[in-house]
Each structure stands twice: as structure tokens, then as C-alpha cells.
Write an enzyme that holds these catalytic residues in place. Structure first.
Site, PDB file in Angstrom:
ATOM      1  N   GLU A  90      12.940 -13.515 -21.058  1.00 30.42           N
ATOM      2  CA  GLU A  90      13.216 -12.569 -20.759  1.00 30.42           C
ATOM      3  C   GLU A  90      14.931 -12.533 -20.557  1.00 30.42           C
ATOM      4  O   GLU A  90      14.847 -11.471 -20.702  1.00 30.42           O
ATOM      5  CB  GLU A  90      13.464 -12.774 -18.896  1.00 30.42           C
ATOM      6  CG  GLU A  90      11.840 -12.463 -18.185  1.00 30.42           C
ATOM      7  CD  GLU A  90      11.222 -10.974 -18.173  1.00 30.42           C
ATOM      8  OE1 GLU A  90      12.426 -10.747 -17.912  1.00 30.42           O
ATOM      9  OE2 GLU A  90      10.209 -11.299 -17.878  1.00 30.42           O
ATOM     10  N   SER A 359      -7.348   7.794  33.562  1.00 31.36           N
ATOM     11  CA  SER A 359      -7.356   7.344  35.281  1.00 31.36           C
ATOM     12  C   SER A 359      -6.308   6.287  35.343  1.00 31.36           C
ATOM     13  O   SER A 359      -5.696   5.489  36.379  1.00 31.36           O
ATOM     14  CB  SER A 359      -8.368   7.293  35.471  1.00 31.36           C
ATOM     15  OG  SER A 359      -9.327   8.612  36.000  1.00 31.36           O
TER      16      SER A 359
END
Length: 591
Positions: A90, A359
Site C-alpha cells: 500500500e 381495540s
């Protein structure tokens, strides 16, 4: 000729960077120097202070970074092989540059011009770290300049070893895996410090392009890049040539987060609490928790959570569901399931879905306020004949025409017409009573007769509704529940769950309601969930028009459990509703 062209491109790039530098200056604020901006960015989020958020339950601990598992290495414990492998592939001049590397940029251009598309990129490890930590992945000159500025600041504030360690801890290794340590455990079943040269080079191949070098999908690609890394290492004379002949056996051990629904929701709650107490935005609050090593102690009961998850996962397709369990004594949320998936970050219907409660809202909005105002009893009678208020003319289940019914039967059988008549008597009291529950999606339009039967504009979440039902186990007193006992940081205790109570109705009314909810279980709509063993059992069912939503909130002793079943795009489930599947599913969880 190709090399000459490469240098020309580099000069053009440099000229473009200079021009862009001046344009970016305006974007960041003319009054602020670019380097001051980069300094502020790295000061606001120091690398060394970005610690995991720890979630605890019973004796277990889980460390999370941005909602994911990550097993970070300390700089002092960075394995030499990991260090050498990543530098070789890298950023060969990592220990020579100050964050950016003109030599590396030149080499990248000349290698690309020579036809080697697999050569190195121009970004240093420090630049990649700057991008991962502070910036987006957009490919623009503006972002590249920001990246270089931040990289230079990082080089001033941290040692090379700290920067490299931060990089390998944050790097993405495909398949939802971040960091070299977790990658080593997941793909090879060992710690990073125990990796061979062949193994460390194999893993180091992945972050360059996790999609292309995913070892589970494209192992040949991973192996080819591994060989390039080994070749680069051999050029540095760090390893012998024979290493390239060694094979790597990948046996994937998928990293998991147990109880992802609950963990996701509790971390989100912690972020909200922190934002409120510190006057921060949501993103700032999350960063604060990371920077100060927050520990979130929860009320999670793994046994109940496991039963609930299993029950929701066993629902027939295309039914979805959500469940919330709350200890009525502590008001601690003991279980929370909102998705069949075991993967973190999914839609959590327990806290993110709002549906009409049907309900199940009647005891809270209708019967509690009605009994409180009129001083009636459960044996008192209501007119159940057809009725209309403000153009709202509900029918009973199966279009049943009623006469006079007791309040006890009206609750137990979930009749609609007597409920609407009761609500007409205590309309204002009902709307006042509902406020302390802080239903987040309640609107002005819900201050209407439609709400008597749970016909709300947006609805309530399973957590909100279950939370409201804790009133029934606390003598008519309501106190908001919480998933979190405490949040502590290196600064001390940030949050402690405390009880701030509102009296919703009197003890007398609460006792009548508890008896009414008990009747639901013994002979009413919840009878398939009845259990004779607890000292108290009660509950309330709820279905919406065409059986698109099925609810049940039940109580066993001091424990409250609420469940919702339905589909994200509403559709009818008549068979499941007629068989009260929600009640039977609840009963399988609350044992």
C-alpha cells in the site's frame, strides 16, 4: 514516450490541484485557513479516542464501532508481519513521507501508463486513513485536497505506528468485517499475531478492493493479489521465496452480534439521550459516546429475547411481526424484536413502524377515562345498538347488532358500538389521559371519535403501546420505560434510568381495568393465551379494518408483553386474525 506522458499528466494534475485549492478555500469558509480546518477536523475526532461503545446485559459485554463488531489492536501489539505486508503493497515509503508522497503519485502514473493496471495507487496509508475516518469516497480534486491536508495533520499528531494501526483496524475486509484482527478470526480462525506470511498477505489483499478480492466469492482474485504482495515482500528481503508456495485454507466464521434488534435500538436510545443531555446533534452524540468510551448497561433478558426472536421468525410468510417485553416494576425493556433477520441494521418494526392499534387503545383512551369520570363498575351497562358520531358509524365484528351489554363484556369481546358511546361521554378526559403516554405520531386529526377504536392517522409503535400498558401493573401510575439502566463514560455517569411518574387514573379505576383485561383472557378474545399459573393474567387484542394489523398486549404478574403482526405494505390476514395468531404467538414468548 509513455513515461513522458505520465509526467505531463502529473504536472497537469498538480496545476489542477492548485487551482482547486483556491476554490475549496471558499467552500470551507474564507475566514478560516485550510490548515486550521484540517487541524479542527482531527481535533474534534482524535484517532486515539475513538473507542468502542460497549453494551452490557447480565454478565455479557459487546464492543461496537458504528454499530458493528471490530476487534481493534493496540499500536504496541501491531504484529510485524501485518505492518510489513501493508507497507509493501500500500505505501512503500510510509516511514519516509509526511502524509503525502509525490514519489508514490509519480510511480502510480508511470506504472499505469506502462500498462500495469494493477500497480499501486497514489494515496498513502495516511491519506487512506484520512479518507476512511473523516471524508467521503467521492472521487474529486476537492476531496483529494482535503485528504492531503488531514493526512498532514495526522502525521503531526500521531506516530507512524499509531497511524498504521488505526488503518488496519478500520480497513474493510468484505463480508461486513472491519479490521485485521476480526478478519483473521473470521476467515482463518486465529489471531492476527499468529498469522503466517502466506496468511497475512492473503488478508492484506482484500482491502484494496473488497468486492473484487472477496475471498468467499472470488478466491482466485484474492490469491492473485496475494502473490503480488508476496513478491513485493520478497523484494524487500523480508521473507523467503518458498512462502509463495504455501496454501491458505479459508474457513469462514461469520462474526455475529447476538440480539441485533435490541442492541441496535438500545444504542440508538443512548445516542438520543446523549444528544438531549449534551445539546448535541445525533451524529455529534454518537461521536461523543465513542470518544469517551461509553458503556451502556441494558435491561436485556437473553432468554425472553431468544424466545421472541424464534417466535417472530416462525411466523408464516408474508407475515412480519414485532414484540416488546417490559418489566412493569423497573420499567426496563427486557426484550425487543422487530425483524426476522439476524443481521444488524435492519428495519426494526418494534420502534420504527407505526400502525393503527385497533381495540388495544380502548382501555387507555376509552374505558379508563370513562370509569374514572362516571364511577361506573364492570357490571354497569352500555347501549350497544348502532351509533354514529360526527359521521363515524362503526360496526361490531361480523356486523353483530347488540343491545344493552355490561362494560365487562364490552371489554372482553371487544365490541365497538358500546365503546364509541362510552367515549362520547368522556371524550375530553380521554384525550387528556392519552397525553402522558407521548405517542410520537399522534396528530390533531387523532383528536376525533375514530380514535376510540384505534383508527389513528399514523398509529403507534409496539414499544409505545406496550409502554403505556405498564400503567395497569403500577396502580394507575405511568413512567416511561427504557432499554438502558445507565450510560457511563470516562467523564462519569451520563444517564441513569429514573422513574418520573404521572397518575393516569385512580387505584379504583385501575383495579376495574385489570379485572376487565383478565376477563379478556378467561372468556374473551384472548382466551387462547390464558394461563392459570400466574397470580394475575390480563390482556387486550386489537385488529384493524380488514384484519390488516393484529395486536395483543398481555400482562403476566408484573411483566407486560406487546406484539404486532402484519405486513409492511398492509394486506388482509383474515385466517390468522380469526385464529388470534397474535395471542398464541404472545403466549409462546411470555412463559
Amino acid at each position: 514516450m509513455r513515461i513522458t506522458t505520465g509526467y505531463a499528466l502529473v504536472l497537469a494534475l498538480a496545476f489542477s490541484l492548485v487551482l482547486t485549492l483556491f476554490s475549496v478555500r471558499n467552500q470551507l469558509d474564507l475566514a478560516q485557513d485550510l490548515f486550521s480546518w484540517a487541524d479542527q477536523k482531527t481535533t474534534d475526532r482524535p484517532l486515539a479516542s475513538y473507542q468502542p461503545i460497549t453494551v452490557t446485559y447480565q454478565k455479557e459485554r459487546l464492543e461496537l464501532y458504528d454499530g458493528l463488531r471490530r476487534d481493534d489492536l493496540m499500536a504496541s501489539a501491531l504484529p510485524p508481519k501485518v505492518e510489513q505486508a501493508f507497507i509493501a503493497i500500500e505505501d512503500r515509503r510510509f516511514y519516509q513521507h509526511d502524509g503525502y508522497d509525490i514519489t508514490g503519485i509519480l510511480r502510480a502514473f508511470t506504472e499505469n501508463q506502462s500498462g500495469d493496471s494493477k500497480g499501486q495507487g497514489g494515496s498513502t496509508i495516511t491519506q487512506q486513513l484520512a479518507r476512511m475516518t473523516y471524508l467521503s469516497t467521492e472521487k474529486t480534486y476537492t476531496r483529494k485536497i482535503k485528504e492531503i491536508l488531514i493526512a498532514m495533520e495526522l502525521e503531526q499528531k500521531y506516530s507512524k505506528k499509531e497511524l498504521l494501526t488505526a488503518y488496519v483496524n478500520q480497513a474493510y475486509f468484505a463480508n461486513n468485517i472491519y479490521g485485521i484482527e476480526l478478519a483473521a478470526k473470521s476467515y482463518l480462525g486465529k489471531h492476527a499475531k499468529d498469522l503466517s506470511w502466506a496468511e497475512v498477505s492473503y488478508l492484506a489483499a482484500i482491502p484494496n478492493n473488497p468486492s473484487l478480492y472477496n475471498p468467499l466469492r472470488f478466491p482466485n482474485n484474492t490469491s492473485k493479489r496475494q502473490q503480488r504482495i508476496l513478491k513485493a515482500l520478497q523484494q524487500t528481503e523480508d521473507i523467503p521465496n518458498k512462502v509463495s508456495k504455501q496454501s491458505v485454507n479459508v474457513s469462514f466464521h461469520k462474526p455475529t452480534i447476538r440480539y441485533p434488534d435490541y442492541i441496535d435500538a438500545s444504542v440508538s436510545e443512548a445516542i438520543r439521550q446523549t444528544a438531549a443531555s449534551k445539546n448535541l446533534s445525533v451524529s455529534q452524540a454518537e461521536q461523543y459516546l465513542h470518544q469517551h468510551g461509553a458503556v451502556i448497561q441494558t435491561y436485556l433478558d437473553p432468554a425472553e429475547q431468544t424466545r421472541a426472536k424464534k417466535a417472530i421468525q416462525q411466523l408464516p410468510q408474508p407475515l412480519e411481526g414485532a414484540y416488546v417485553g417490559i418489566d412493569g416494576e423497573t420499567r426496563g425493556v427486557t426484550a425487543l424484536v422487530g425483524n426476522k433477520s439476524n443481521v444488524p441494521g435492519q428495519l426494526n418494526r418494534a420502534v420504527q413502524s407505526y400502525r393503527q392499534p385497533g381495540s388495544t387503545l380502548k382501555p387507555l383512551l376509552v374505558y379508563g377515562p370513562y370509569l374514572e369520570k362516571t364511577k361506573k363498575t364492570l357490571t354497569s351497562r352500555l347501549d350497544g345498538s348502532p351509533v354514529c358520531f360526527d359521521g363515524y358509524c362503526p360496526q361490531n365484528s361480523s356486523n353483530r347488532i347488540l343491545g344493552s351489554v355490561t362494560i365487562a363484556d364490552a371489554i372482553a369481546y371487544s365490541y365497538n358500538t358500546p365503546a364509541l358511546r362510552a367515549f362520547a361521554v368522556s371524550f375530553n378526559e380521554g384525550l387528556k389521559t392519552i397525553r402522558p403516554f407521548r405517542f410520537s405520531q399522534w396528530t390533531e386529526e387523532d383528536n376525533s371519535y375514530n380514535s376510540a377504536l384505534g383508527g389513528l392517522k399514523y398509529g403507534v409503535s409496539p414499544l409505545e403501546l406496550t409502554n403505556a400498558y405498564t400503567t395497569f401493573v403500577n396502580d394507575g401510575l405511568y413512567s416511561p420505560s427504557s432499554m438502558i439502566r445507565t450510560i457511563t463514560t470516562d467523564q462519569g455517569t451520563l444517564y441513569r434510568h429514573s422513574m418520573t411518574t404521572d397518575r393516569i387514573w385512580s387505584s379504583r379505576t385501575n383495579q376495574l381495568l385489570r379485572k376487565g383485561l383478565h376477563n379478556v383472557m378467561t372468556y374473551g378474545t384472548g382466551r387462547l393465551g390464558y394461563d392459570p399459573t400466574p397470580a394475575y393474567i390480563g390482556g387486550k387484542t386489537g385488529t384493524t379494518n380488514e384484519n390488516k394489523d393484529m395486536w395483543f398486549v398481555g400482562i403476566k404478574n408484573q411483566h407486560v408483553g406487546g406484539i404486532w403482526l402484519g405486513a409492511d405494505i398492509p394486506r388482509a390476514f383474515p385466517n390468522e386474525a380469526n385464529g388470534t395468531l397474535q395471542v398464541r404467538t404472545w403466549a409462546s414468548i411470555v412463559r
